[in-house]
Design a protein around this motif. Structure first.
Motif, PDB file in Angstrom:
ATOM      1  N   ALA A  35       0.824  -1.211   0.000  1.00 19.46           N
ATOM      2  CA  ALA A  35       0.000   0.000   0.000  1.00 19.46           C
ATOM      3  C   ALA A  35       0.859   1.263   0.000  1.00 19.46           C
ATOM      4  O   ALA A  35       0.593   2.213  -0.755  1.00 19.46           O
ATOM      5  N   LEU A  59      -5.597   3.744  -7.233  1.00 15.31           N
ATOM      6  CA  LEU A  59      -5.349   3.310  -5.858  1.00 15.31           C
ATOM      7  C   LEU A  59      -6.556   2.565  -5.285  1.00 15.31           C
ATOM      8  O   LEU A  59      -6.402   1.600  -4.535  1.00 15.31           O
ATOM      9  N   ALA A  64      -6.383  -1.176  -3.844  1.00 16.87           N
ATOM     10  CA  ALA A  64      -6.861  -1.456  -2.481  1.00 16.87           C
ATOM     11  C   ALA A  64      -7.956  -2.512  -2.495  1.00 16.87           C
ATOM     12  O   ALA A  64      -8.015  -3.375  -1.600  1.00 16.87           O
ATOM     13  N   PHE A  69      -3.013   3.199   1.512  1.00 18.14           N
ATOM     14  CA  PHE A  69      -3.005   3.547   0.088  1.00 18.14           C
ATOM     15  C   PHE A  69      -3.190   5.050  -0.129  1.00 18.14           C
ATOM     16  O   PHE A  69      -2.800   5.572  -1.178  1.00 18.14           O
TER      17      PHE A  69
END
Length: 600
Positions: free
Chosen positions: A106, A119, A123, A155
């Motif tokens: 992350a 992102l 995630a 993240f």
């Protein structure tokens, strides 16, 4: 209809082709409070200690901005409290390494990727991996939620690539501290976990006897449920004992005491206690032994019949010819042969065709959409929508609906609690640390009673962790969190309904085949005359273990499938018939093991 879902009296909606596309969604059982889990205080205290030490150290150093990284390791203290200490040590090591690896992924992504949409995708994929891995390893509470919460938050933390190793080192160091905290009770009660598992089995057996088993040869009300609960508790206790090492005679003797108690508890499945004419008296005896186990008191020797003693000694001959035996535990049972264990079992649960794969697809799709919708409505912290969506996915649609409602209610009340405590929070970071620790303890104290009650404490604790890293206006923080909760719950539940899990019904077919095979093997053994000696008792013990495991697996598969949508109607008659025949065969095996041994 799942662990917490009970039939509502409404019939499911069935299409003309026999596919069930809608089942009733419960409300009352969703918010009903239950009795707390007996060991809730263990993870609660462990997490508080593991968090307090690094938090106070960071406060003294003036580096509270590092709390997220230290919390990643500290929260590992919530895991593996039901395992014996040798197994706990190995499991916690894997949890810490998994947490640090997830954090590293992350943080690295946060340092090199600027697109929030990308992102969110990363995630979400990591959240799906957490869900499938935790379900495949059957690690138990808190499951994937803690891993996903920490990783999804990371993240979206501003990060430079050069900072990642140091931040991972902080997580690894506090993870090591969490490992030490969780292992520390071994110095006081080295056999505590296996004693508690055995006590649960004794209490379940006592409950079965109190329902009327053996009274006039007929079953009293609720016997079917009590019988399944007893079989599951005894099966879980045996698996716990199988994890206990017996490298020394003292350890072997201690485990042997618990095995004798489990053999005594198993006799309840045969309709009567071991050598007791009165089931009520036997129930009281089992309950008293369970109380002694929980209190850490020494145990008096458990009287067994000749056949029950042979059951324990049935494996002696096998162990004597096993090159891997340590020679220190001559009469201890081992798992029934023929079932994979360890890494092989985990890989088998993730193989193509596994019912965990649709669950992983649900998590990935739901988290991605929830994060993107959160960004579309202008929320600056889409990770909370990802975490919310990931948290609601349970074994089936009905349980996921319950979790979504519980999460929404709990987060709303938690936000109100956070608002009420804002004056205290603004007094300084020391007050924030105290509140975060109190909320952590409260979350563990309440979450086993009902998830929504635990969420009331989890929500303000998560907000406090955010406040340590960077201060945001309270209205923005609270408003974003509430929008993300609604978006995550709504979008996640919609994906749960759309992304079907028809493999849940296939799992029932496999479980039925396994129960049938185990029942045939048991009946074949019962049709032969019992032979004197430990060899016959060992064969009967293994047949019993195999049948119990298959019955527990069938009931679990049926409960999961009963709460799933978009699948064919379940073979309820076949399931009921298989369970009835299986429990009759199981009772016969137990009676065979409890009967006086024939004379050679």
């Amino acid at each position: 209809m799942g662990k917490h879902a009970k039939p509502s009296g409404k019939r499911p909606t069935t299409a003309p082709d026999g596919v069930v596309w809608a089942r009733p969604l419960p409300l009352r059982s969703t918010v009903r409070l239950r009795r707390p889990v007996d060991i809730w205080h263990k993870p609660a205290l462990s997490a508080v200690v593991a968090m307090a030490i690094p938090d106070l150290t960071l406060f003294a150093l003036g580096r509270m901005d590092l709390v997220l990284y230290t919390s990643a390791g500290s929260l590992c203290a919530l895991y593996a409290h039901g395992l014996p200490y040798a197994a706990r040590a190995r499991t916690l090591l894997w949890v810490v390494l998994g947490m640090v690896a997830s954090l590293g992924i992350a943080l690295t992504a946060a340092s090199v990727i600027t697109s929030a949409a990308v992102l969110v995708v990363l995630a979400s994929l990591l959240a799906a991996a957490h869900k499938m891995a935790c379900d495949a390893t059957r690690i138990g509470p808190p499951g994937n939620l803690i891993l996903t919460f920490v990783a999804a938050s990371a993240f979206f933390v501003p990060q430079r690539l050069g900072q990642v190793p140091a931040h991972m080192a902080l997580a690894l160091g506090t993870g090591g501290l969490a490992w030490l905290v969780c292992m520390a009770p071994a110095l006081v009660r080295p056999r505590g976990p296996e004693r508690i598992a055995t006590a649960r089995a004794l209490e379940a057996a006592a409950g079965l006897l109190r329902t009327g088993v053996g009274a006039g040869g007929t079953d009293g009300p609720g016997v079917a449920h009590a019988r399944h609960a007893t079989a599951a508790a005894v099966n879980a206790a045996w698996h716990t004992l199988f994890l206990v090492p017996t490298h020394t005679p003292a350890r072997a003797a201690a485990r042997g005491e618990l095995e004798r108690l489990l053999v005594r508890a198993e006799s309840a499945l045969g309709g009567a206690g071991s050598g007791e004419a009165d089931p009520v008296a036997e129930a009281e005896l089992l309950a008293a032994r369970a109380h002694a186990l929980r209190g850490g008191r020494p145990l008096t020797e458990v009287p067994l019949t000749t056949a029950e003693a042979e059951d324990l000694a049935g494996i002696t001959m096998e162990r004597a010819t096993d090159s891997a035996t340590d020679g220190a535990a001559p009469a201890l049972r081992r798992p029934a042969p023929g079932r994979p264990g360890g890494v092989r079992a985990v890989l088998a649960r993730l193989a193509p065709g596994s019912p965990l794969l649709p669950i992983g697809a649900r998590v990935a799709a739901g988290c991605v959409l929830a994060g993107w919708v959160s960004m579309a409505v202008g929320v600056g912290h889409p990770y909370w929508a990802v975490v919310t969506a990931a948290s609601i996915y349970q074994a089936n649609t009905t349980l996921s609906w319950q979790r979504a409602l519980q999460r929404t209610v709990g987060n709303l009340l938690g936000l109100l609690l956070f608002c009420a405590l804002l004056p205290l929070i603004h007094t300084g970071q020391l007050a924030m640390i105290g509140l975060a620790l109190a909320f952590q303890f409260g979350a563990e104290a309440c979450i086993t009673r009902n998830y929504w009650l635990g969420s009331v404490c989890v929500t303000p604790m998560a907000l406090l962790l955010t406040e340590f890293g960077r201060h945001l206006p309270a209205t923005t923080l609270i408003g974003d969190r509430w929008i993300d909760t609604l978006v995550g719950a709504a979008v996640g539940l919609a994906c749960c309904v759309v992304v079907t899990n028809r493999r849940a019904a296939d799992r029932i077919d496999i479980a039925l085949e396994r129960v049938a095979a185990a029942e045939i093997a048991a009946c074949r053994l019962l049709d032969t005359a019992p032979a004197p000696g430990a060899d016959d008792a060992g064969q009967a013990g293994w047949a019993r273990d195999r049948l119990v495991g298959c019955l527990v697996e069938l009931r679990e598969a049926a409960d999961v499938a009963a709460g799933e949508w978009w699948q064919r109607a379940l073979p309820q008659e076949r399931i009921a018939g298989a369970e009835q025949r299986g429990h009759r065969a199981l009772a016969g095996l137990v009676r065979r093991l409890s009967a006086p041994a024939p004379v050679a």
